[in-house]
Design an enzyme around this catalytic site. Structure first.
Site, PDB file in Angstrom:
ATOM      1  CB  SER A  38      -0.959  -0.044   1.192  1.00  0.00           C
ATOM      2  OG  SER A  38      -2.008   0.887   1.047  1.00  0.00           O
ATOM      3  CG  ASP A 185      -4.440  -1.852   0.758  1.00  0.00           C
ATOM      4  OD1 ASP A 185      -3.409  -2.467   1.073  1.00  0.00           O
ATOM      5  OD2 ASP A 185      -4.687  -0.694   1.118  1.00  0.00           O
TER       6      ASP A 185
END
Length: 298
Positions: A38, A185
């Site tokens: 991320s 993610d």
């Protein structure tokens, strides 16, 4: 001394990484291979592209994060339509501005695909919801999807890893069959992939330094209060992010991790974060890294 680095996810809280990088440079530590999830993948990609700390600092502190809020234009005219996109497109923001910005910053260093880097020097973690797999780009692209890893866009890989569920629309990745995988993610399955450079059974080539946005191995010491479905959703997501990594860290490498304390009430996707908060995060990163690196490596 040359080291390998791993950066956790954390959304806008990752401004703290700027301070940690400053301390790492001032302690004469040179990052070689880097990995992240991320927001950590964003920072790792800049390091792999040979950006220095001061360049990353200028780039991020001058950035207006609200620029990355790019919901479909229809939501401006019909606000209620955002729920339509959330249901059918699985997110509110398209994420195109984020990917384009990443592409532009990496292009300044003539970095476009994984072929432009030393092999294995950048690893980006994503979550494949369709296959139920944790995927490391570029390592797993050929094996899982039949894709040429060298020609894969780094900006696209990082955008996938930073695709916070429901906030950004997930990217789709074509595989060996006719169906496309839904990618979100990487923090969903491994928010802090410290394991990624481990040589099981043999000595590591270089010391591995992790940088994690939390005070301790276990981010939540107190049980969560779950009173409704909304609370349960957040608890489910947080548990998926933390459980795997916390178990690994608690039994292995906690002495090689810079833990940066972050205010619990600071939102991961607070793109309206003030300059004062940014400075507080940077200072927290510098102070934590300075204190840790006085006695590292042990």
């Amino acid at each position: 001394m040359k080291i390998d680095g791993v950066f956790s996810g954390g959304g806008v809280k990752s401004f703290a990484f700027i301070g940690a990088l400053k301390s790492i440079e001032e302690n004469s530590l040179q990052l070689e291979r880097v990995a992240g999830t991320s927001a950590g993948a964003i920072v790792a990609s800049f390091i792999a592209a040979d950006y220095r700390h001061d360049e990353i600092s200028n780039m991020l502190t001058e950035l207006d994060l609200k620029y990355f809020l790019d919901p479909p234009r229809l939501t401006t005219w019909i606000p209620f339509s955002k729920w339509f996109f959330l249901y059918f497109q699985l997110g509110i923001n398209k994420g195109e501005r984020l990917e384009n910005w990443l592409y532009q910053q990496l292009a300044k260093k003539n970095i476009f695909t994984f072929n432009d880097l030393k092999e294995g020097y950048l690893k980006v973690v994503v979550s494949d919801l369709s296959l139920g797999k944790l995927v490391v780009i570029s390592d797993d692209l050929q094996r899982i999807y039949g894709l040429d890893p060298g020609n894969f866009s780094i900006a696209k890989a990082v955008r996938m890893s930073a695709g916070f569920p429901y906030f950004f629309m997930p990217k789709k990745l074509a595989g060996r069959g006719n169906d496309k995988s839904v990618i979100v993610d990487g923090g969903l399955l491994s928010n802090f992939p410290l394991w990624i450079f481990e040589n099981r059974g043999t000595k590591n080539n270089r010391p591995i330094l992790g940088v994690k946005l939390s005070t301790t191995v276990e981010e939540k010491s107190q049980p969560r209060q779950i009173r409704n479905a909304f609370d349960m959703f957040h608890a489910l997501f947080s548990t998926m992010k933390q459980a795997h990594d916390a178990r690994y860290i608690s039994t292995s490498q906690k002495n090689n991790i810079i833990f940066i304390p972050i205010e619990e009430d600071m939102g991961t996707t607070d793109f309206y974060i003030s300059n004062e908060k940014k400075e507080q995060l940077i200072s927290a990163g510098t102070n934590s890294a300075d204190l840790f690196l006085k006695h590292w490596p042990k």
